[in-house]
Write a protein that holds these residues in place. Structure first.
Motif, PDB file in Angstrom:
ATOM      1  N   ALA A  80       0.839  -1.202   0.000  1.00 50.23           N
ATOM      2  CA  ALA A  80       0.000   0.000   0.000  1.00 50.23           C
ATOM      3  C   ALA A  80       0.871   1.247   0.000  1.00 50.23           C
ATOM      4  O   ALA A  80       1.679   1.459   0.899  1.00 50.23           O
ATOM      5  N   SER A  81       0.739   2.029  -1.044  1.00 57.70           N
ATOM      6  CA  SER A  81       1.536   3.243  -1.186  1.00 57.70           C
ATOM      7  C   SER A  81       0.750   4.455  -0.711  1.00 57.70           C
ATOM      8  O   SER A  81      -0.469   4.407  -0.595  1.00 57.70           O
ATOM      9  N   ILE A  82       1.450   5.507  -0.494  1.00 58.38           N
ATOM     10  CA  ILE A  82       0.838   6.765  -0.103  1.00 58.38           C
ATOM     11  C   ILE A  82       0.966   7.718  -1.277  1.00 58.38           C
ATOM     12  O   ILE A  82       2.016   7.804  -1.904  1.00 58.38           O
ATOM     13  N   SER A  83      -0.085   8.429  -1.574  1.00 52.92           N
ATOM     14  CA  SER A  83      -0.073   9.434  -2.629  1.00 52.92           C
ATOM     15  C   SER A  83      -0.035  10.805  -1.956  1.00 52.92           C
ATOM     16  O   SER A  83      -0.860  11.102  -1.097  1.00 52.92           O
ATOM     17  N   LEU A  84       0.939  11.621  -2.348  1.00 55.52           N
ATOM     18  CA  LEU A  84       1.150  12.916  -1.700  1.00 55.52           C
ATOM     19  C   LEU A  84       0.917  14.052  -2.687  1.00 55.52           C
ATOM     20  O   LEU A  84       1.096  13.892  -3.890  1.00 55.52           O
ATOM     21  N   GLY A  85       0.560  15.212  -2.157  1.00 57.24           N
ATOM     22  CA  GLY A  85       0.151  16.333  -2.986  1.00 57.24           C
ATOM     23  C   GLY A  85       1.244  17.215  -3.536  1.00 57.24           C
ATOM     24  O   GLY A  85       0.971  18.062  -4.379  1.00 57.24           O
ATOM     25  N   SER A  86       2.473  17.048  -3.096  1.00 57.23           N
ATOM     26  CA  SER A  86       3.549  17.894  -3.614  1.00 57.23           C
ATOM     27  C   SER A  86       4.884  17.175  -3.490  1.00 57.23           C
ATOM     28  O   SER A  86       5.030  16.223  -2.720  1.00 57.23           O
ATOM     29  N   THR A  87       5.839  17.647  -4.250  1.00 58.17           N
ATOM     30  CA  THR A  87       7.184  17.080  -4.192  1.00 58.17           C
ATOM     31  C   THR A  87       7.779  17.276  -2.807  1.00 58.17           C
ATOM     32  O   THR A  87       8.431  16.381  -2.267  1.00 58.17           O
ATOM     33  N   GLN A  88       7.557  18.430  -2.213  1.00 55.64           N
ATOM     34  CA  GLN A  88       8.105  18.687  -0.880  1.00 55.64           C
ATOM     35  C   GLN A  88       7.491  17.767   0.159  1.00 55.64           C
ATOM     36  O   GLN A  88       8.166  17.310   1.082  1.00 55.64           O
ATOM     37  N   ALA A  89       6.197  17.469   0.021  1.00 55.91           N
ATOM     38  CA  ALA A  89       5.561  16.523   0.940  1.00 55.91           C
ATOM     39  C   ALA A  89       6.176  15.138   0.771  1.00 55.91           C
ATOM     40  O   ALA A  89       6.433  14.442   1.761  1.00 55.91           O
ATOM     41  N   LEU A  90       6.440  14.743  -0.464  1.00 57.94           N
ATOM     42  CA  LEU A  90       7.068  13.449  -0.718  1.00 57.94           C
ATOM     43  C   LEU A  90       8.468  13.405  -0.100  1.00 57.94           C
ATOM     44  O   LEU A  90       8.829  12.444   0.587  1.00 57.94           O
ATOM     45  N   LEU A  91       9.249  14.448  -0.311  1.00 53.59           N
ATOM     46  CA  LEU A  91      10.598  14.502   0.270  1.00 53.59           C
ATOM     47  C   LEU A  91      10.549  14.455   1.799  1.00 53.59           C
ATOM     48  O   LEU A  91      11.366  13.779   2.424  1.00 53.59           O
ATOM     49  N   SER A  92       9.599  15.157   2.388  1.00 56.05           N
ATOM     50  CA  SER A  92       9.474  15.145   3.848  1.00 56.05           C
ATOM     51  C   SER A  92       9.113  13.760   4.354  1.00 56.05           C
ATOM     52  O   SER A  92       9.628  13.309   5.386  1.00 56.05           O
ATOM     53  N   ALA A  93       8.233  13.060   3.628  1.00 53.76           N
ATOM     54  CA  ALA A  93       7.849  11.705   4.029  1.00 53.76           C
ATOM     55  C   ALA A  93       9.027  10.743   3.901  1.00 53.76           C
ATOM     56  O   ALA A  93       9.244   9.891   4.766  1.00 53.76           O
ATOM     57  N   VAL A  94       9.807  10.875   2.842  1.00 53.23           N
ATOM     58  CA  VAL A  94      11.015  10.048   2.688  1.00 53.23           C
ATOM     59  C   VAL A  94      11.982  10.362   3.821  1.00 53.23           C
ATOM     60  O   VAL A  94      12.531   9.465   4.463  1.00 53.23           O
ATOM     61  N   ASP A  95      12.184  11.616   4.079  1.00 50.42           N
ATOM     62  CA  ASP A  95      13.068  12.075   5.149  1.00 50.42           C
ATOM     63  C   ASP A  95      12.648  11.469   6.488  1.00 50.42           C
ATOM     64  O   ASP A  95      13.482  11.057   7.301  1.00 50.42           O
ATOM     65  N   ALA A  96      11.341  11.342   6.707  1.00 51.53           N
ATOM     66  CA  ALA A  96      10.819  10.799   7.964  1.00 51.53           C
ATOM     67  C   ALA A  96      10.827   9.266   8.000  1.00 51.53           C
ATOM     68  O   ALA A  96      10.444   8.674   9.000  1.00 51.53           O
ATOM     69  N   GLY A  97      11.244   8.637   6.900  1.00 53.56           N
ATOM     70  CA  GLY A  97      11.333   7.186   6.871  1.00 53.56           C
ATOM     71  C   GLY A  97      10.039   6.471   6.532  1.00 53.56           C
ATOM     72  O   GLY A  97       9.911   5.269   6.750  1.00 53.56           O
ATOM     73  N   VAL A  98       9.067   7.201   5.983  1.00 57.94           N
ATOM     74  CA  VAL A  98       7.775   6.606   5.647  1.00 57.94           C
ATOM     75  C   VAL A  98       7.888   5.675   4.441  1.00 57.94           C
ATOM     76  O   VAL A  98       7.176   4.693   4.330  1.00 57.94           O
ATOM     77  N   GLY A  99       8.783   5.974   3.529  1.00 61.44           N
ATOM     78  CA  GLY A  99       8.968   5.181   2.317  1.00 61.44           C
ATOM     79  C   GLY A  99      10.025   5.805   1.433  1.00 61.44           C
ATOM     80  O   GLY A  99      10.807   6.650   1.889  1.00 61.44           O
TER      81      GLY A  99
END
Length: 160
Positions: A80-99
């Motif tokens: 199950a993947s997460i769909s994010l609304g912006s590139t910065q949100a995606l980078l923040s989620a990666v940074d936080a270890g979400v995926g």
């Protein structure tokens, strides 16, 4: 809006697209991730990874899928993947270890390099054009037209 930027062309008929540059799409991972010490990985290594991506219609993820398919490969089925609304949100989620996820190299230039890193897919350079977009027949402000003219004249790498 008078003007915008896009990473892929739309079928919306009245828009005018002018290529202003190219950018490479890479996999971004937290520095603690098992891929972080690699410059590149095989696409098969993504099996079982939680891949984050932008919302439907985002050019980055669609470009990755299209380039892989053109090279006879594809992204593996992901949990199950997460769909994010912006590139910065995606980078923040990666940074936080979400995926992990795909972004352009330019997008990670402004993110803390001590927290995320870029990894390429072996044998598959994923390049994307960036366009300035506007409706040529629409009356726009003088400032917007000046901005469009300025961007179109920039000496940005436009090589194909």
């Amino acid at each position: 809006y008078d003007v915008g930027f896009a990473g892929q062309k739309s079928d919306y008929g009245t828009l005018h697209y002018v290529k202003i540059t190219r950018d490479e799409i890479v996999l971004v991972v937290p520095i603690s991730h098992r891929f972080a010490s690699s410059d590149e990985i095989d696409v098969s290594q993504l099996e079982g990874e939680k891949i984050l991506h932008r919302e439907n219609g985002s050019g980055t993820y669609e470009t990755v899928k299209a380039v892989l398919q053109a090279n006879g490969s594809q992204l593996p089925s992901a949990p199950a993947s997460i769909s994010l609304g912006s590139t910065q949100a995606l980078l923040s989620a990666v940074d936080a270890g979400v995926g992990i996820g795909f972004v352009t190299l330019r997008a990670i230039e402004h993110h803390a390099p001590t927290r995320v890193t870029a990894v390429r897919i072996v044998g598959t350079p994923v390049m994307r054009d960036l366009y300035i977009v506007y409706e040529p027949d629409r009356k726009i402000s003088e400032n917007a037209q000046t901005f469009i003219d300025y961007v179109e004249q920039l000496e940005i790498d436009k090589s194909t």
